[in-house]
Design a protein around this motif. Sequence first.
Motif, PDB file in Angstrom:
ATOM      1  N   ARG A   1      17.857 -11.553  -9.453  1.00 49.04           N
ATOM      2  CA  ARG A   1      16.687 -11.932  -8.556  1.00 49.04           C
ATOM      3  C   ARG A   1      15.778 -10.896  -8.150  1.00 49.04           C
ATOM      4  NH1 ARG A   1      19.771 -14.499  -3.828  1.00 49.04           N
ATOM      5  NH2 ARG A   1      17.645 -15.191  -3.016  1.00 49.04           N
ATOM      6  N   ALA A   2      16.479  -9.566  -7.825  1.00 48.95           N
ATOM      7  CA  ALA A   2      15.681  -8.404  -7.507  1.00 48.95           C
ATOM      8  C   ALA A   2      14.805  -8.000  -8.515  1.00 48.95           C
ATOM      9  CB  ALA A   2      16.692  -7.346  -7.065  1.00 48.95           C
ATOM     10  N   THR A   3      15.375  -8.183  -9.660  1.00 49.15           N
ATOM     11  CA  THR A   3      14.543  -7.607 -11.155  1.00 49.15           C
ATOM     12  C   THR A   3      13.259  -8.500 -11.048  1.00 49.15           C
ATOM     13  OG1 THR A   3      16.440  -6.954 -12.198  1.00 49.15           O
ATOM     14  CG2 THR A   3      14.527  -7.255 -13.773  1.00 49.15           C
ATOM     15  N   ALA A   4      13.470  -9.853 -10.730  1.00 50.41           N
ATOM     16  CA  ALA A   4      12.279 -10.969 -10.985  1.00 50.41           C
ATOM     17  C   ALA A   4      11.247 -10.616  -9.842  1.00 50.41           C
ATOM     18  CB  ALA A   4      12.952 -12.379 -10.738  1.00 50.41           C
ATOM     19  N   VAL A   5      11.606 -10.295  -8.794  1.00 52.63           N
ATOM     20  CA  VAL A   5      10.612  -9.793  -7.679  1.00 52.63           C
ATOM     21  C   VAL A   5      10.149  -8.431  -8.108  1.00 52.63           C
ATOM     22  CG1 VAL A   5      10.531  -9.356  -5.163  1.00 52.63           C
ATOM     23  CG2 VAL A   5      12.072 -11.210  -5.878  1.00 52.63           C
ATOM     24  N   ALA A   6      10.742  -7.424  -8.500  1.00 51.63           N
ATOM     25  CA  ALA A   6      10.257  -6.420  -8.728  1.00 51.63           C
ATOM     26  C   ALA A   6       9.221  -6.476  -9.799  1.00 51.63           C
ATOM     27  CB  ALA A   6      11.284  -5.420  -9.205  1.00 51.63           C
ATOM     28  N   ALA A   7       9.393  -7.260 -10.759  1.00 50.03           N
ATOM     29  CA  ALA A   7       8.351  -7.585 -12.005  1.00 50.03           C
ATOM     30  C   ALA A   7       6.886  -8.056 -11.498  1.00 50.03           C
ATOM     31  CB  ALA A   7       8.819  -8.566 -12.917  1.00 50.03           C
ATOM     32  N   ARG A   8       6.887  -8.552 -10.333  1.00 45.61           N
ATOM     33  CA  ARG A   8       5.715  -9.171  -9.887  1.00 45.61           C
ATOM     34  C   ARG A   8       5.173  -8.435  -8.524  1.00 45.61           C
ATOM     35  NH1 ARG A   8       9.296 -13.582  -9.591  1.00 45.61           N
ATOM     36  NH2 ARG A   8       9.701 -14.468  -7.530  1.00 45.61           N
ATOM     37  N   THR A   9       5.897  -7.152  -8.327  1.00 44.34           N
ATOM     38  CA  THR A   9       5.538  -6.346  -7.143  1.00 44.34           C
ATOM     39  C   THR A   9       4.593  -5.162  -7.548  1.00 44.34           C
ATOM     40  OG1 THR A   9       7.417  -7.172  -5.928  1.00 44.34           O
ATOM     41  CG2 THR A   9       6.374  -5.040  -5.074  1.00 44.34           C
ATOM     42  N   TYR A  10       3.595  -5.032  -6.851  1.00 41.10           N
ATOM     43  CA  TYR A  10       2.517  -4.173  -7.341  1.00 41.10           C
ATOM     44  C   TYR A  10       2.045  -3.147  -6.222  1.00 41.10           C
ATOM     45  CZ  TYR A  10       2.182  -6.991 -11.220  1.00 41.10           C
ATOM     46  OH  TYR A  10       2.305  -8.136 -12.274  1.00 41.10           O
ATOM     47  N   GLU A  11       1.824  -1.901  -6.573  1.00 41.21           N
ATOM     48  CA  GLU A  11       1.060  -0.914  -5.733  1.00 41.21           C
ATOM     49  C   GLU A  11      -0.249  -1.109  -5.473  1.00 41.21           C
ATOM     50  OE1 GLU A  11      -1.363   2.745  -5.288  1.00 41.21           O
ATOM     51  OE2 GLU A  11      -1.050   1.506  -7.243  1.00 41.21           O
ATOM     52  N   LEU A  12      -1.058  -0.922  -4.809  1.00 38.99           N
ATOM     53  CA  LEU A  12      -2.474  -1.413  -4.551  1.00 38.99           C
ATOM     54  C   LEU A  12      -3.492  -1.127  -5.851  1.00 38.99           C
ATOM     55  CD1 LEU A  12      -4.527  -2.739  -2.657  1.00 38.99           C
ATOM     56  CD2 LEU A  12      -4.864  -0.700  -1.855  1.00 38.99           C
ATOM     57  N   SER A  13      -3.544   0.102  -6.227  1.00 38.62           N
ATOM     58  CA  SER A  13      -4.349   0.219  -7.246  1.00 38.62           C
ATOM     59  C   SER A  13      -4.095  -0.338  -8.445  1.00 38.62           C
ATOM     60  CB  SER A  13      -4.341   1.771  -7.712  1.00 38.62           C
ATOM     61  OG  SER A  13      -3.200   2.556  -8.228  1.00 38.62           O
ATOM     62  N   GLU A  14      -2.655  -0.680  -8.712  1.00 37.19           N
ATOM     63  CA  GLU A  14      -2.005  -1.385  -9.965  1.00 37.19           C
ATOM     64  C   GLU A  14      -2.592  -2.768  -9.855  1.00 37.19           C
ATOM     65  OE1 GLU A  14       2.181  -0.004 -11.322  1.00 37.19           O
ATOM     66  OE2 GLU A  14       2.042  -0.759  -9.264  1.00 37.19           O
ATOM     67  N   LEU A  15      -2.486  -3.438  -8.680  1.00 39.07           N
ATOM     68  CA  LEU A  15      -2.912  -4.807  -8.439  1.00 39.07           C
ATOM     69  C   LEU A  15      -4.365  -4.874  -8.758  1.00 39.07           C
ATOM     70  CD1 LEU A  15      -2.158  -7.625  -7.115  1.00 39.07           C
ATOM     71  CD2 LEU A  15      -3.146  -6.829  -5.171  1.00 39.07           C
ATOM     72  N   LEU A  16      -5.303  -3.834  -8.223  1.00 37.76           N
ATOM     73  CA  LEU A  16      -6.636  -4.293  -8.284  1.00 37.76           C
ATOM     74  C   LEU A  16      -7.181  -4.027  -9.550  1.00 37.76           C
ATOM     75  CD1 LEU A  16      -7.709  -2.107  -4.979  1.00 37.76           C
ATOM     76  CD2 LEU A  16      -7.782  -4.499  -5.463  1.00 37.76           C
ATOM     77  N   VAL A  17      -6.403  -2.803 -10.388  1.00 36.57           N
ATOM     78  CA  VAL A  17      -7.081  -2.706 -11.582  1.00 36.57           C
ATOM     79  C   VAL A  17      -6.489  -3.511 -12.899  1.00 36.57           C
ATOM     80  CG1 VAL A  17      -7.226  -0.904 -13.514  1.00 36.57           C
ATOM     81  CG2 VAL A  17      -7.504  -0.480 -10.936  1.00 36.57           C
TER      82      VAL A  17
ATOM     83  N   PRO B   1       0.912  -1.344  -0.125  1.00 36.96           N
ATOM     84  CA  PRO B   1      -0.022   0.094   0.059  1.00 36.96           C
ATOM     85  C   PRO B   1       0.814   1.284  -0.090  1.00 36.96           C
ATOM     86  CG  PRO B   1       0.087  -0.954   2.124  1.00 36.96           C
ATOM     87  CD  PRO B   1       0.786  -1.855   1.268  1.00 36.96           C
ATOM     88  N   SER B   2       1.683   1.283  -1.023  1.00 37.95           N
ATOM     89  CA  SER B   2       2.597   2.452  -0.940  1.00 37.95           C
ATOM     90  C   SER B   2       3.274   2.603  -2.411  1.00 37.95           C
ATOM     91  CB  SER B   2       3.689   2.505   0.094  1.00 37.95           C
ATOM     92  OG  SER B   2       4.916   3.076  -0.224  1.00 37.95           O
ATOM     93  N   GLY B   3       3.150   3.597  -2.820  1.00 43.12           N
ATOM     94  CA  GLY B   3       3.863   3.870  -4.446  1.00 43.12           C
ATOM     95  C   GLY B   3       5.420   4.097  -4.135  1.00 43.12           C
ATOM     96  N   SER B   4       5.726   4.519  -2.949  1.00 41.18           N
ATOM     97  CA  SER B   4       7.026   4.974  -2.799  1.00 41.18           C
ATOM     98  C   SER B   4       7.804   3.622  -2.488  1.00 41.18           C
ATOM     99  CB  SER B   4       7.071   5.784  -1.657  1.00 41.18           C
ATOM    100  OG  SER B   4       8.473   6.139  -1.046  1.00 41.18           O
ATOM    101  N   CYS B   5       7.262   2.660  -1.719  1.00 40.53           N
ATOM    102  CA  CYS B   5       8.205   1.387  -1.536  1.00 40.53           C
ATOM    103  C   CYS B   5       8.172   0.614  -2.660  1.00 40.53           C
ATOM    104  CB  CYS B   5       7.420   0.794  -0.351  1.00 40.53           C
ATOM    105  SG  CYS B   5       7.759   1.597   1.170  1.00 40.53           S
ATOM    106  N   VAL B   6       7.144   0.719  -3.334  1.00 44.38           N
ATOM    107  CA  VAL B   6       7.178   0.022  -4.724  1.00 44.38           C
ATOM    108  C   VAL B   6       8.186   0.320  -5.726  1.00 44.38           C
ATOM    109  CG1 VAL B   6       5.639  -0.951  -6.732  1.00 44.38           C
ATOM    110  CG2 VAL B   6       4.855  -1.052  -4.306  1.00 44.38           C
ATOM    111  N   GLY B   7       8.160   1.627  -5.892  1.00 43.43           N
ATOM    112  CA  GLY B   7       9.089   2.239  -6.785  1.00 43.43           C
ATOM    113  C   GLY B   7      10.669   2.367  -6.186  1.00 43.43           C
ATOM    114  N   SER B   8      10.752   1.977  -4.864  1.00 40.10           N
ATOM    115  CA  SER B   8      12.033   1.724  -4.658  1.00 40.10           C
ATOM    116  C   SER B   8      12.423   0.093  -5.208  1.00 40.10           C
ATOM    117  CB  SER B   8      12.352   1.669  -3.093  1.00 40.10           C
ATOM    118  OG  SER B   8      13.619   1.135  -2.821  1.00 40.10           O
ATOM    119  N   VAL B   9      11.434  -0.692  -4.972  1.00 38.90           N
ATOM    120  CA  VAL B   9      11.678  -2.161  -5.328  1.00 38.90           C
ATOM    121  C   VAL B   9      12.056  -2.317  -6.676  1.00 38.90           C
ATOM    122  CG1 VAL B   9      10.572  -4.444  -5.326  1.00 38.90           C
ATOM    123  CG2 VAL B   9      10.611  -3.151  -3.462  1.00 38.90           C
TER     124      VAL B   9
END
Length: 242
Positions: free
Chosen positions: A102-118, A75-83
């Motif tokens: 490995r970090a790139t792979a995790v980042a690719a499936r990490t979403y901010e809340l509105s991104e995940l929902l929509v 629930p944070s654009g800031s932290c997802v942006g960091s990842v």
Amino acid sequence: MRIALFVTCLADAVFPDVGRATVTLLERLGHEAVFPPTQTCCGQMHVNTGYQREAVPLVRHHVEAFEPYDVVVAPSGSCVGSVRHQHAMVARGAGDEALAGRATAVAARTYELSELLVDVLGVEDVGAYFPHRVTYHPTCHSLRMLRVDDKPLRLLRQVRGMTLLELPDADQCCGFGGTFALKNADTSTAMLADKMRNVVASGAEVATAGDSSCLMHIGGGLSRLRTGTRTLHLAEILAATA
């Protein structure tokens, strides 16, 4: 769907209701929310203040905590942006290409809340009910780094009983910026004054956003001025049903 919650430091330590609301929302939509218990700070604070070497163990730990999951939400654009934009960079800067991959792979499936929902779950009407006048502040990281565009607004427009009010100069920064507010206090205060003026001018009872850090900054100012306007995270509004 099984979704791992990356709760963030602020939600864990200061705003736990944001994490709870995220879980409530996901479960109401029929998904399993999982909390990886070993998660800690993602390292954004270190990177943003120049301590990239010290951030490497935090990046590695974050990858290890969330690597087992197919989908991660915060629930944070800031932290997802960091990842997404810092983790692989930090790993490469330390000469660890394996960790960067490995970090790139995790980042690719990490979403901010509105991104995940929509974008991932394909839902805009989450069954929320929130009978209040609300205005939305698009935080800098969500707007400029993640480019979530109007996804939060699309979700808010479907909330029953709510009146969504336009925020004047919505795309202007609130002035928080982490340590920016400490190192450039006068500038930060002036930016906050502009943001508060616009929030009050909107006529809203509640100002919402996707980042607790910005809401903490804006909410603190509104409270000190006794404006009667409060702040509430997007997740809390979307989780509300009464």
